[in-house]
Design a protein around this motif. Structure first.
Motif, PDB file in Angstrom:
ATOM      1  N   GLU A 253       0.840  -1.193   0.000  1.00 35.11           N
ATOM      2  CA  GLU A 253       0.000   0.000   0.000  1.00 35.11           C
ATOM      3  C   GLU A 253       0.879   1.248   0.000  1.00 35.11           C
ATOM      4  O   GLU A 253       1.994   1.243   0.513  1.00 35.11           O
ATOM      5  N   SER A 254       0.325   2.318  -0.572  1.00 33.55           N
ATOM      6  CA  SER A 254       1.052   3.585  -0.600  1.00 33.55           C
ATOM      7  C   SER A 254       0.993   4.231   0.782  1.00 33.55           C
ATOM      8  O   SER A 254      -0.088   4.445   1.335  1.00 33.55           O
ATOM      9  N   ILE A 255       2.149   4.515   1.357  1.00 34.78           N
ATOM     10  CA  ILE A 255       2.228   5.134   2.678  1.00 34.78           C
ATOM     11  C   ILE A 255       2.564   6.608   2.499  1.00 34.78           C
ATOM     12  O   ILE A 255       3.557   6.946   1.849  1.00 34.78           O
ATOM     13  N   PRO A 256       1.754   7.514   3.054  1.00 35.53           N
ATOM     14  CA  PRO A 256       2.043   8.946   2.881  1.00 35.53           C
ATOM     15  C   PRO A 256       3.349   9.331   3.552  1.00 35.53           C
ATOM     16  O   PRO A 256       3.758   8.744   4.549  1.00 35.53           O
ATOM     17  N   SER A 257       4.003  10.337   2.983  1.00 37.68           N
ATOM     18  CA  SER A 257       5.294  10.770   3.511  1.00 37.68           C
ATOM     19  C   SER A 257       5.136  11.799   4.620  1.00 37.68           C
ATOM     20  O   SER A 257       6.119  12.206   5.229  1.00 37.68           O
ATOM     21  N   VAL A 258       3.912  12.244   4.874  1.00 42.13           N
ATOM     22  CA  VAL A 258       3.651  13.181   5.971  1.00 42.13           C
ATOM     23  C   VAL A 258       2.467  12.670   6.794  1.00 42.13           C
ATOM     24  O   VAL A 258       1.676  11.845   6.330  1.00 42.13           O
ATOM     25  N   GLY A 259       2.353  13.194   8.010  1.00 37.46           N
ATOM     26  CA  GLY A 259       1.289  12.769   8.896  1.00 37.46           C
ATOM     27  C   GLY A 259       0.172  13.777   9.013  1.00 37.46           C
ATOM     28  O   GLY A 259      -0.150  14.490   8.051  1.00 37.46           O
ATOM     29  N   PHE A 260      -0.407  13.866  10.215  1.00 38.29           N
ATOM     30  CA  PHE A 260      -1.621  14.628  10.410  1.00 38.29           C
ATOM     31  C   PHE A 260      -1.517  15.542  11.627  1.00 38.29           C
ATOM     32  O   PHE A 260      -0.658  15.379  12.492  1.00 38.29           O
ATOM     33  N   GLN A 261      -2.411  16.504  11.673  1.00 39.22           N
ATOM     34  CA  GLN A 261      -2.556  17.399  12.812  1.00 39.22           C
ATOM     35  C   GLN A 261      -4.033  17.453  13.158  1.00 39.22           C
ATOM     36  O   GLN A 261      -4.886  17.419  12.265  1.00 39.22           O
ATOM     37  N   PHE A 262      -4.374  17.529  14.458  1.00 41.55           N
ATOM     38  CA  PHE A 262      -5.796  17.574  14.813  1.00 41.55           C
ATOM     39  C   PHE A 262      -6.178  18.927  15.407  1.00 41.55           C
ATOM     40  O   PHE A 262      -5.376  19.610  16.029  1.00 41.55           O
ATOM     41  N   SER A 358      16.134  -1.372   9.439  1.00 47.53           N
ATOM     42  CA  SER A 358      15.653  -1.329   8.054  1.00 47.53           C
ATOM     43  C   SER A 358      14.492  -0.354   7.908  1.00 47.53           C
ATOM     44  O   SER A 358      14.402   0.382   6.913  1.00 47.53           O
ATOM     45  N   ARG A 359      13.592  -0.332   8.888  1.00 45.35           N
ATOM     46  CA  ARG A 359      12.488   0.635   8.874  1.00 45.35           C
ATOM     47  C   ARG A 359      13.027   2.069   8.960  1.00 45.35           C
ATOM     48  O   ARG A 359      12.532   2.970   8.275  1.00 45.35           O
ATOM     49  N   THR A 360      14.011   2.279   9.829  1.00 46.96           N
ATOM     50  CA  THR A 360      14.567   3.621  10.015  1.00 46.96           C
ATOM     51  C   THR A 360      15.189   4.142   8.730  1.00 46.96           C
ATOM     52  O   THR A 360      14.915   5.276   8.304  1.00 46.96           O
ATOM     53  N   LEU A 361      16.029   3.344   8.120  1.00 43.22           N
ATOM     54  CA  LEU A 361      16.691   3.781   6.889  1.00 43.22           C
ATOM     55  C   LEU A 361      15.671   4.014   5.778  1.00 43.22           C
ATOM     56  O   LEU A 361      15.751   5.000   5.038  1.00 43.22           O
ATOM     57  N   ALA A 362      14.683   3.102   5.662  1.00 46.66           N
ATOM     58  CA  ALA A 362      13.654   3.262   4.634  1.00 46.66           C
ATOM     59  C   ALA A 362      12.835   4.526   4.883  1.00 46.66           C
ATOM     60  O   ALA A 362      12.528   5.281   3.943  1.00 46.66           O
ATOM     61  N   ASP A 363      12.495   4.787   6.148  1.00 46.56           N
ATOM     62  CA  ASP A 363      11.684   5.958   6.492  1.00 46.56           C
ATOM     63  C   ASP A 363      12.428   7.249   6.199  1.00 46.56           C
ATOM     64  O   ASP A 363      11.860   8.191   5.633  1.00 46.56           O
ATOM     65  N   ILE A 364      13.704   7.313   6.586  1.00 45.56           N
ATOM     66  CA  ILE A 364      14.481   8.538   6.371  1.00 45.56           C
ATOM     67  C   ILE A 364      14.668   8.809   4.883  1.00 45.56           C
ATOM     68  O   ILE A 364      14.510   9.942   4.410  1.00 45.56           O
ATOM     69  N   ILE A 365      14.987   7.772   4.126  1.00 48.71           N
ATOM     70  CA  ILE A 365      15.176   7.937   2.685  1.00 48.71           C
ATOM     71  C   ILE A 365      13.861   8.344   2.017  1.00 48.71           C
ATOM     72  O   ILE A 365      13.801   9.279   1.203  1.00 48.71           O
ATOM     73  N   ARG A 373      10.599   8.314  -3.466  1.00 47.07           N
ATOM     74  CA  ARG A 373       9.182   8.018  -3.341  1.00 47.07           C
ATOM     75  C   ARG A 373       8.584   7.407  -4.606  1.00 47.07           C
ATOM     76  O   ARG A 373       7.381   7.120  -4.663  1.00 47.07           O
ATOM     77  N   SER A 374       9.415   7.184  -5.609  1.00 50.36           N
ATOM     78  CA  SER A 374       8.949   6.433  -6.772  1.00 50.36           C
ATOM     79  C   SER A 374       8.797   4.946  -6.435  1.00 50.36           C
ATOM     80  O   SER A 374       8.182   4.187  -7.172  1.00 50.36           O
ATOM     81  N   ARG A 375       9.392   4.548  -5.318  1.00 47.24           N
ATOM     82  CA  ARG A 375       9.232   3.193  -4.783  1.00 47.24           C
ATOM     83  C   ARG A 375       8.504   3.274  -3.451  1.00 47.24           C
ATOM     84  O   ARG A 375       8.578   4.269  -2.753  1.00 47.24           O
ATOM     85  N   GLN A 376       7.808   2.192  -3.088  1.00 50.50           N
ATOM     86  CA  GLN A 376       7.105   2.165  -1.817  1.00 50.50           C
ATOM     87  C   GLN A 376       8.085   1.917  -0.668  1.00 50.50           C
ATOM     88  O   GLN A 376       9.182   1.385  -0.865  1.00 50.50           O
ATOM     89  N   VAL A 377       7.657   2.281   0.546  1.00 50.54           N
ATOM     90  CA  VAL A 377       8.514   2.097   1.721  1.00 50.54           C
ATOM     91  C   VAL A 377       8.882   0.631   1.896  1.00 50.54           C
ATOM     92  O   VAL A 377      10.016   0.296   2.254  1.00 50.54           O
ATOM     93  N   GLY A 378       7.941  -0.269   1.655  1.00 56.72           N
ATOM     94  CA  GLY A 378       8.209  -1.697   1.805  1.00 56.72           C
ATOM     95  C   GLY A 378       9.325  -2.181   0.907  1.00 56.72           C
ATOM     96  O   GLY A 378      10.098  -3.081   1.271  1.00 56.72           O
ATOM     97  N   TRP A 379       9.411  -1.604  -0.287  1.00 52.14           N
ATOM     98  CA  TRP A 379      10.497  -1.981  -1.202  1.00 52.14           C
ATOM     99  C   TRP A 379      11.841  -1.546  -0.635  1.00 52.14           C
ATOM    100  O   TRP A 379      12.808  -2.316  -0.650  1.00 52.14           O
ATOM    101  N   TRP A 380      11.900  -0.298  -0.130  1.00 45.83           N
ATOM    102  CA  TRP A 380      13.150   0.179   0.483  1.00 45.83           C
ATOM    103  C   TRP A 380      13.506  -0.665   1.705  1.00 45.83           C
ATOM    104  O   TRP A 380      14.676  -0.968   1.953  1.00 45.83           O
TER     105      TRP A 380
END
Length: 473
Positions: A253-262, A358-365, A373-380
């Motif tokens: 699934e596509s994971i957004p690169s930014v979050g939310f504010q309430f 692996s999550r940290t490096l993928a998230d930062i990149i 972002r042409s690839r999904q986080v799971g791929w990274w």
């Protein structure tokens, strides 16, 4: 070259409602415990107790307590925004992304836990002098980790279930060990050491004590992994972020690169308070109480079994040495039991570090470099995780040939992690104070404890630098 983008503004959204009980949502804190028990608990602190006795046990207990407050602030950011703290730090300054990427690599590149868990599995199955090199058994444990991580569709679920099973094995095994070797005198000595706040044995240098203090608990960059697991468990705003799925098993699934504010509505304030209550219970019950309990049991075992005999385990033999002495007290069942506990402990840590790094490096990149972002986080994640295992096997082979131990890897990781905490702990407090809605910001007690933690880690870092300089003069 890939263009580093500016961090986009958070989207406005309501916090999802909490509809499940605490126990149905339990898991993220337990995963962090699985990481913690193989760092300071079975490697660093038992060795210190074996050599110096229990006089510095206070530092282990205090280290976990301070990390409790750090983890709470990591959780605060994620449940309020759905973002990881790495993304939050990049909002303060884009340079923090590359900085934490470098610190993660420096602290984790050498496969200390993979090699240590491989050696413990070897000792359990064929004995420490049995078939296979360190590299061979490191490959075996990496292979088991790869099956767990890339077998199921949702990676987090597999990590959580595996770690919870390993923690159960460790806890039951440790209780059995303590019942076999325990005495009131040992408990008395350990209790005195826990109350002996501020004491440092003159024969231990500040560098070693700093690393041990940091790795009482998750330690270093590893505390920041908590945000990933809250998101994948659908905690707070994390429920608005799709889970990271296994790219081998299907389309991610596509994971957004930014979050939310309430918005500060009564409904959102109430929902945040309910999720915040969950995070507090999760951290107090699993990370603080369970982690402190298992750490005390590990130190007790070393104090009862190794210290009276004057045995200071050599690099890579701590688990075997303690198992052998325990076997003299309790026979072969005691020896085998402790080897099982040792492998479960170290493998659990290896698994979570492999996943978290692996999550940290993928998230930062993914969040800092637009082209990524042409690839999904799971791929990274898959690329970094696979590459990390291959690199770990190569490094183990080289280090084995030149005689460098896994213990040195782990102490160096703790030391680097301590400097990382001196940087990010005050940064995390500033982030939550300035960039969260008013109702979600840290209160007086949380602020005071984070300031105390910042001063402690900064003080250790400065003292370590001074020691490094003066020891070379």
């Amino acid at each position: 070259m890939a263009r580093i983008r500016m961090i986009a503004k958070q989207q406005l959204a309501d916090i999802p409602e909490r509809t499940q009980s605490f126990w149905k949502l339990a898991g993220p804190g337990a995963v962090l415990v699985g990481l913690s028990i193989g760092a300071g608990e079975i490697v660093i602190w038992p060795r210190i107790v074996a050599e110096y006795g229990a006089s510095m046990a206070w530092a282990a207990v205090l280290g976990i307590f301070l990390q409790l407050w750090v983890n709470l602030e990591v959780g605060r950011w994620t449940i309020a925004t759905g973002e990881t703290t790495f993304m939050g730090f990049s909002r303060l300054w884009l340079g923090f992304g590359p900085l934490f990427l470098i610190l993660t690599v420096l602290a984790s590149a050498a496969p200390g836990w993979a090699r240590a868990s491989g050696l413990s599995l070897k000792a359990l199955l064929v004995g420490p002098a049995g078939f296979g090199s360190d590299t061979f058994w490191t490959i075996v444990t990496f292979s088991i980790a790869a099956i767990i991580l890339f077998g199921p569709k949702v990676i987090y679920q597999s990590v959580e279930r595996s770690v919870e099973a390993l923690i159960a094995i460790v806890t039951v095994g440790l209780i059995a060990v303590v019942l076999a070797v325990g005495s009131l005198d040992v408990w008395s000595n350990l209790g005195k050491g826990i109350l002996n706040v501020g004491y440092r044995d003159p024969d231990i240098n500040i560098r070693t004590l700093f690393g041990a203090f940091v790795f009482a608990g998750a330690g270093g960059i590893y505390n920041l992994f908590y945000g990933f697991y809250l998101r994948d468990k659908n905690i707070g705003m994390g429920a608005r972020i799709p889970k990271m799925t296994n790219p081998i098993r299907g389309v991610p699934e596509s994971i957004p690169s930014v979050g939310f504010q309430f918005d500060e509505t009564p409904k959102n304030r109430k929902r945040f308070a309910e999720w915040w209550d969950y995070v507090k219970k999760d951290q107090i019950l699993f990370f603080w109480l369970l982690n402190t309990f298992t750490l005390i049991l590990f130190m007790f075992g070393a104090l009862a079994v190794l210290h009276p005999k004057g045995i200071v385990p050599a690099a890579g033999t701590l688990i075997w040495d303690e198992a052998v002495v325990l076997g003299e007290v309790w026979g072969d069942p005691g020896r085998v039991l402790f080897l099982i506990v040792g492998f479960a402990t170290l493998f659990g840590t290896q698994l979570v570090i492999l996943d978290g790094v692996s999550r940290t490096l993928a998230d930062i990149i993914y969040t800092n470099i637009e082209r990524a972002r042409s690839r999904q986080v799971g791929w990274w994640y898959m690329i970094f995780c696979g590459g990390w295992m291959i690199l770990g096997c190569i490094i183990t082979f080289i280090m084995e040939r030149i005689g460098v131990s896994d213990l040195g890897f782990i102490f160096n990781s703790a030391y680097i992690g301590g400097f990382a905490m001196a940087i990010y702990v005050p940064l995390l407090l500033y982030l939550n104070k300035r960039h969260l809605p008013t109702s979600a910001r840290p209160g007086i007690s949380a602020t005071a404890m984070m300031i105390l933690a910042s001063l402690v880690y900064a003080g250790f870092a400065v003292s370590s630098i001074l020691w490094e300089v003066t020891s070379r003069l």
